[in-house]
Design a protein around this motif. Sequence first.
Motif, mmCIF file in Angstrom:
data_model
loop_
_atom_site.group_PDB
_atom_site.id
_atom_site.type_symbol
_atom_site.label_atom_id
_atom_site.label_comp_id
_atom_site.label_asym_id
_atom_site.label_seq_id
_atom_site.Cartn_x
_atom_site.Cartn_y
_atom_site.Cartn_z
ATOM 1 N N CYS A 1 43.926 65.385 0.495
ATOM 2 C CA CYS A 1 42.729 66.231 0.498
ATOM 3 C C CYS A 1 41.602 65.702 -0.380
ATOM 4 O O CYS A 1 40.448 66.068 -0.185
ATOM 5 C CB CYS A 1 43.082 67.643 0.025
ATOM 6 S SG CYS A 1 44.234 68.502 1.120
ATOM 7 N N HIS A 2 41.936 64.889 -1.383
ATOM 8 C CA HIS A 2 40.958 64.397 -2.347
ATOM 9 C C HIS A 2 40.822 62.880 -2.269
ATOM 10 O O HIS A 2 41.792 62.187 -1.989
ATOM 11 C CB HIS A 2 41.390 64.737 -3.782
ATOM 12 C CG HIS A 2 41.562 66.196 -4.044
ATOM 13 N ND1 HIS A 2 40.501 67.019 -4.360
ATOM 14 C CD2 HIS A 2 42.668 66.977 -4.060
ATOM 15 C CE1 HIS A 2 40.947 68.246 -4.558
ATOM 16 N NE2 HIS A 2 42.267 68.253 -4.380
ATOM 17 N N GLY B 1 41.642 62.041 1.789
ATOM 18 C CA GLY B 1 41.008 63.202 2.395
ATOM 19 C C GLY B 1 39.626 63.507 1.877
ATOM 20 O O GLY B 1 39.168 62.955 0.873
ATOM 21 N N ILE C 1 38.666 67.048 2.192
ATOM 22 C CA ILE C 1 38.661 68.512 2.183
ATOM 23 C C ILE C 1 38.320 69.023 0.781
ATOM 24 O O ILE C 1 37.510 69.916 0.611
ATOM 25 C CB ILE C 1 40.027 69.064 2.635
ATOM 26 C CG1 ILE C 1 40.279 68.693 4.091
ATOM 27 C CG2 ILE C 1 40.103 70.574 2.442
ATOM 28 C CD1 ILE C 1 41.675 68.974 4.563
ATOM 29 N N GLY C 2 38.987 68.460 -0.228
ATOM 30 C CA GLY C 2 38.748 68.854 -1.608
ATOM 31 C C GLY C 2 37.715 67.946 -2.243
ATOM 32 O O GLY C 2 37.349 66.902 -1.693
#
Length: 157
Positions: free
Chosen positions: A64-65, A77, A79-80
């Motif tokens: 996510c990061h 990712g 998303i974060g």
Amino acid sequence: MRISILTMAVVAVSAAALSAAEIDPKEVNYEDGVVKASLTGVAGDPANGAEVVGNKSLGNCVACHQVSDLADIPFQGEIGPPLDGAADRWSEAELRGIVANAKIMFEDTMMPAFYKVDGFIRPGNAYTGEAADETFGPLLSAQQIEDVVAYLSTLKE
């Protein structure tokens, strides 16, 4: 005299072991999402933390990061927020709270609670589709949380 010295040594070792005892996930003290006390009493290892952050079988934070320091890990990712500069944005206590259970600080986050064992809505038992039993533990150990916090504390702009 020897017995007294031996007794004092045993007491000192026992006291050290108790002070380094792991805090149970149900006993973590969150103050507005912040966890001031170490979960283990043992300093985190940034190298181990980097392994947890980048390992798809452990924390898998890079799902996510993005982390420039771990650029060799593909498919990071978006998303974060990027983790670059995390140490400039949050204190060690804030990072500990975020990694342990981000939902306390950021109610609407998609980030999983890595150090939580109860209060889930219908958790499954691995990938079986069956309800969880008493062996349902946290995603990361207390020491892994401390290691991730130590690693994130190195990430400055």
